[in-house]
Design a protein around this motif. Structure first.
Motif, PDB file in Angstrom:
ATOM      1  N   GLU A  38       0.750  -1.181  -0.211  1.00  0.00           N
ATOM      2  CA  GLU A  38       0.371   0.328  -0.147  1.00  0.00           C
ATOM      3  C   GLU A  38       0.792   1.374   0.094  1.00  0.00           C
ATOM      4  O   GLU A  38       1.337   1.188  -0.808  1.00  0.00           O
ATOM      5  CB  GLU A  38      -1.160  -0.126   1.183  1.00  0.00           C
ATOM      6  CG  GLU A  38      -2.113  -1.098   1.073  1.00  0.00           C
ATOM      7  CD  GLU A  38      -3.270  -0.646   1.918  1.00  0.00           C
ATOM      8  OE1 GLU A  38      -4.191  -0.748   1.624  1.00  0.00           O
ATOM      9  OE2 GLU A  38      -2.785  -1.591   3.922  1.00  0.00           O
ATOM     10  N   TYR A  39       0.844   2.483   1.321  1.00  0.00           N
ATOM     11  CA  TYR A  39       1.575   3.373   1.298  1.00  0.00           C
ATOM     12  C   TYR A  39       3.348   2.364   1.462  1.00  0.00           C
ATOM     13  O   TYR A  39       3.975   1.692   2.183  1.00  0.00           O
ATOM     14  CB  TYR A  39       1.094   4.106   2.540  1.00  0.00           C
ATOM     15  CG  TYR A  39       0.050   4.289   2.384  1.00  0.00           C
ATOM     16  CD1 TYR A  39      -0.318   5.531   2.038  1.00  0.00           C
ATOM     17  CD2 TYR A  39      -0.781   3.662   2.853  1.00  0.00           C
ATOM     18  CE1 TYR A  39      -1.507   5.706   1.845  1.00  0.00           C
ATOM     19  CE2 TYR A  39      -2.742   4.622   3.395  1.00  0.00           C
ATOM     20  CZ  TYR A  39      -2.724   5.812   1.764  1.00  0.00           C
ATOM     21  OH  TYR A  39      -3.628   5.912   2.294  1.00  0.00           O
ATOM     22  N   LEU A  40       4.044   3.537   0.276  1.00  0.00           N
ATOM     23  CA  LEU A  40       4.688   3.505  -0.041  1.00  0.00           C
ATOM     24  C   LEU A  40       5.488   4.966   0.517  1.00  0.00           C
ATOM     25  O   LEU A  40       4.946   5.947  -0.021  1.00  0.00           O
ATOM     26  CB  LEU A  40       5.711   3.422  -1.176  1.00  0.00           C
ATOM     27  CG  LEU A  40       5.975   2.250  -1.703  1.00  0.00           C
ATOM     28  CD1 LEU A  40       6.247   2.256  -3.070  1.00  0.00           C
ATOM     29  CD2 LEU A  40       7.711   1.593  -0.636  1.00  0.00           C
ATOM     30  N   ALA A  41       7.148   5.529   1.469  1.00  0.00           N
ATOM     31  CA  ALA A  41       7.161   6.810   1.729  1.00  0.00           C
ATOM     32  C   ALA A  41       8.673   6.752   2.074  1.00  0.00           C
ATOM     33  O   ALA A  41       9.393   5.897   2.164  1.00  0.00           O
ATOM     34  CB  ALA A  41       6.591   6.678   3.356  1.00  0.00           C
ATOM     35  N   LEU A  42       9.442   7.347   1.107  1.00  0.00           N
ATOM     36  CA  LEU A  42      10.380   7.262   0.561  1.00  0.00           C
ATOM     37  C   LEU A  42      11.358   8.568   0.955  1.00  0.00           C
ATOM     38  O   LEU A  42      10.846   9.755   0.207  1.00  0.00           O
ATOM     39  CB  LEU A  42      10.449   7.100  -0.880  1.00  0.00           C
ATOM     40  CG  LEU A  42       9.250   5.815  -0.831  1.00  0.00           C
ATOM     41  CD1 LEU A  42       9.982   4.934  -2.354  1.00  0.00           C
ATOM     42  CD2 LEU A  42      10.761   4.306  -0.362  1.00  0.00           C
ATOM     43  N   ASP A  43      12.506   8.905   1.701  1.00  0.00           N
ATOM     44  CA  ASP A  43      13.491  10.132   1.135  1.00  0.00           C
ATOM     45  C   ASP A  43      14.309   9.462   0.165  1.00  0.00           C
ATOM     46  O   ASP A  43      15.150   8.633   0.634  1.00  0.00           O
ATOM     47  CB  ASP A  43      13.876  10.207   3.163  1.00  0.00           C
ATOM     48  CG  ASP A  43      12.869  10.112   3.939  1.00  0.00           C
ATOM     49  OD1 ASP A  43      12.307  11.193   4.017  1.00  0.00           O
ATOM     50  OD2 ASP A  43      13.864   9.983   4.945  1.00  0.00           O
TER      51      ASP A  43
END
Length: 810
Positions: free
Chosen positions: A210-215
């Motif tokens: 589902e959600y991907l949060a990438l720096d």
């Protein structure tokens, strides 16, 4: 428009555009239909990183790039100050809609004097929306409290008045992102812009998580990203098959031929747990009965070679795994003394591990130590055997060594791609076969490491490093700025890492701090040009370094983030005529800052107050170079030089030594050379004054336009094309030379000079011998140092008028 890179490029075209809003949280204004969100806290740095990133630049000729550029042209009008959020949504007829959310400031939207620009005021439920049109491109703007919302969609702006984002899972993902990277990207479920990271068509993000949060961190030749991904237990997402398993150290790289297109590896500590999770995902009652083959396997790999596949099982009990294959002992061939067997159940792998493995028809296998390798292609097995024996696998390549530095050793899923495979993945996201050349990016990687109910994500897109041969000089970075460069770039110390960074100023008086990887850390507009070198001081005596320097009307002290340190800056009505001089008499960080204004010299302490005990106020003539401080024995000497006098003072500004002979002096600095105060006369003679005031001079046959530089025992001069180092003169080609510089590093003397006419940098040793592979291209003096604590030295110079070059001496 589904390209990951294109998503980053949005901000490039959106240039210096984003910031200015005020509400409890920017998250609340993100449209519900936004499927890709990009945020940054430093738009200047991000804009520069995008502009200088080689990987992104390769897309600049594509159709998708040009369409994107045209769509986002209006965003160049925005001038944000702080955090910016850019949201991408799929609009009507598969069009791209953008929304920018930022805090409001007075100069956020600059439209004055713009040709072909019109505005129209619209009303929606007693709220005001501004419709702006620039060259037939329209966008809509509204301010809510102190928040500015800009969008290509009128309906999105209208919805922000009444609808706030209340997706708790999205907010959790958003809040995991960092504030100190180039940017952060949040990919929501069913994203239209990024559909997959994987080689296999059937592995798409919508099914995977589902959600991907990438720096995201961008340097000139690389892109790194890390973050988290999560899927709810109630959702049928592939990442959850690793729940309650522990990732193992990946080994597939040790058996993948270096001429392969890449590989995917997935690992687990207990096949039974993975099997149970797979059954839930596949909605089956049981796997194939002979799944006993995998009981002692902790890693499964897939090697890609065009359309062909090889399956690799990494066993922790080779004997037990061989026993599971006891009925599969029919030898069909022998290659390099390795027996190749028939395998009667080629669909076993797809049946067991679908969708991680597709239908491979693997009807052959061989055993290489703890690896069991299956394929339908004899040639592929033979290539794997030969590469394993010859040690020409991925793990033996220098490229993989560079890639794995940014990865964890153990991962639930690891995928390594060559340039061709990476290009294919981008084509899938782009939705077309755009032409671009990324052949130099021959190894990229993404990995997922399952943890408690979520997975860590790491990714690398890295340009192949060319290993410099011994004594070669390689160009490491070529960093383009927004404007032409005003002064010589120099190194300063990062007090946290102890590495060196680059500071430089452009013609618009913007001062930049740039990392040794090419990332612009900040840009600050100054009152005027920096005079001379920028010095570093520890004003609080706590190990943190600040930048100290003067411009024509100010003395600045800036902290590591470019902020002014109180009580600085100091403002002056009269013009400052020489670089700021900083003295630390007893090395106790009790700094004295000397400001020169024509004939006058003022001394300040770090509180910005005049040091009343310093009695020297004015020379008879204008001071021609920065004041200097030397210590000989236990005595301090302050040197102030005019064209007619050499003032040698004590700490109080009183005359300590009076030279017994006077000269017409040049504008060159004063140095402490052989325990004498040494400079040159206007006629080019070397003039030395000892601590007793005795004066000696020596003819050097220098022209009026000459330079001098010394260490305590090494004298260097340059006059026209003649470079004098110690007792040896080297005649260079005729040209326009800058002042030579001496560098003392690792007990070695280096001397540099640059010919601005031929754009050549020369670097000599103390014996006046030109170093191998010099001269090299450059347009200024250089700064030489070890900037990253490896064995190689680096130097920085101006390249093109708006670019700085970082070289490495190998």
């Amino acid at each position: 428009m589904r390209l990951f890179c294109s998503s980053l490029l949005l901000i490039l075209f959106f240039g210096c555009s984003n910031t200015g809003k005020k509400h409890n949280n920017l998250i609340e204004f993100i449209p519900d239909n936004a499927s890709l969100i990009i945020k940054t806290n430093n738009l200047e740095s991000l804009n520069s990183s995008l502009k200088n990133n080689d990987f992104i630049e390769r897309f600049s000729k594509t159709t998708a790039y040009n369409r994107l550029q045209e769509k986002l042209k209006p965003l160049a009008l925005l001038k944000p100050l702080n955090e910016v959020v850019l949201c991408l949504s799929e609009g009507v007829n598969d069009n791209l809609d953008f929304t920018v959310i930022t805090k409001l400031n007075s100069n956020i939207l600059e439209t004055d004097s713009l040709p072909n620009y019109t505005e129209e005021t619209l009303t929606y439920k007693n709220k005001t929306i501004i419709k702006s049109t620039l060259n037939d491109n329209s966008f809509y703007t509204a301010s809510i409290d102190s928040v500015l919302v800009v969008s290509s969609s009128k309906s999105i702006v209208e919805n922000t008045f009444s609808s706030f984002n209340d997706d708790d899972e999205f907010k959790k993902a958003y809040r995991t992102t960092s504030n100190d990277k180039s940017c952060s990207i949040i990919i929501k479920p069913n994203s239209e812009f990024i559909s997959t990271f994987f080689i296999e068509d059937f592995l798409n993000l919508n099914n995977f998580t589902e959600y991907l949060a990438l720096d995201v961190e961008m340097n000139q030749n690389s892109i790194y990203f890390n973050g988290i991904t999560k899927a709810l237990d109630s959702s049928k997402k592939l990442i959850n098959i690793f729940k309650n398993t522990y990732p193992q150290v990946n080994q597939t790289q040790h058996i993948t031929p270096s001429n392969s297109d890449g590989f995917m590896s997935f690992s687990f500590n207990d096949f039974k747990i993975l099997e149970s999770n797979l059954l839930k995902y596949q909605q089956k009652d049981s796997l194939m009965s002979n799944a006993i083959l995998f009981n002692d396997v902790v890693e499964v790999g897939v090697i890609y070679e065009d359309k062909n596949r090889a399956i690799v099982l990494n066993s922790v009990d080779v004997i037990a795994t061989k026993d599971a294959l006891i009925a599969e002992q029919s030898v069909t061939d022998t290659y390099r003394e390795i027996e190749i067997y028939n395998f009667s159940q080629p669909k076993l792998f797809a049946e067991t591990f679908s969708p991680l493995i597709s239908d491979t028809h693997a009807n052959l296998y061989c055993i290489l130590d703890n690896f069991f390798v299956f394929s339908s292609q004899m040639d592929m097995l033979q290539n794997i055997i030969a590469s394993y024996q010859n040690k020409t696998t991925f793990s033996n390549s220098l490229i993989f060594e560079d890639t794995k530095e940014k990865l964890s050793d153990a991962s639930s899923i690891l995928q390594i791609n060559n340039a061709s495979t990476l290009k294919n993945i981008f084509h899938k996201n782009l939705g077309s076969d755009e032409k671009f050349n990324i052949v130099e990016y021959n190894q990229s990687a993404i990995q997922f490491i399952y943890d408690n109910n979520f997975a860590h994500v790491n990714g690398v897109v890295n340009k192949n490093k060319t290993r410099g041969s011994l004594n070669s000089v390689s160009e490491e970075l070529n960093i383009k700025l927004d404007n032409d460069i005003l002064n010589t770039p120099q190194f300063v110390t990062n007090h946290i890492t102890k590495h060196k960074e680059i500071v430089v100023q452009d013609v618009n008086n913007n001062l930049y701090l740039i990392s040794n990887k090419g990332k612009i850390l900040w840009k600050k507009r100054l009152q005027g040009p920096v005079l001379g070198r920028i010095e570093q001081i520890d004003i609080y005596k706590n190990g943190r370094l600040q930048l100290a320097f003067a411009t024509l009307k100010k003395v600045y002290v800036l902290d590591r983030k470019g902020r002014e340190v109180k009580p600085f800056s100091l403002n002056f009505k009269d013009k400052i005529t020489q670089p700021l001089a900083i003295f630390d008499y007893d090395k106790r960080k009790d700094y004295r800052l000397l400001v020169t204004q024509g004939k006058n010299v003022l001394m300040y302490n770090v509180k910005g107050k005049i040091v009343s005990g310093f009695k020297f106020k004015s020379a008879k003539n204008a001071v021609v170079c920065k004041p200097e401080h030397f210590r000989i024995g236990s005595k301090d000497y302050i040197i102030i030089k005019t064209n007619k006098n050499l003032y040698i003072l004590d700490r109080l500004g009183k005359i300590r030594v009076k030279p017994k002979q006077s000269f017409s002096y040049s504008n060159q600095p004063v140095f402490l050379y052989n325990n004498t105060f040494t400079t040159t006369s206007e006629s080019g003679d070397l003039v030395s004054v000892n601590p007793l005031g005795n004066v000696s001079s020596r003819k050097l046959n220098l022209s009026n336009n000459h330079f001098i530089e010394t260490t305590s025992k090494t004298l260097v001069t340059q006059s026209e094309n003649k470079l004098f180092i110690k007792n040896k003169t080297t005649e260079l080609d005729f040209g326009n030379y800058v002042n030579p510089k001496i560098f003392y590093i690792n007990d070695k003397i280096y001397v540099s000079t640059t010919d601005l006419q031929s754009h050549k940098i020369y670097l000599f040793d103390s014996a006046s011998k030109l170093l191998p592979n010099f001269p090299v291209y450059g347009n200024s003096t250089i700064e030489l140092d070890n900037i990253d604590k490896d064995k190689n030295l680096e130097f920085v110079t101006i390249g093109e008028s708006n670019a700085i070059i970082l070289y490495q001496i190998n």
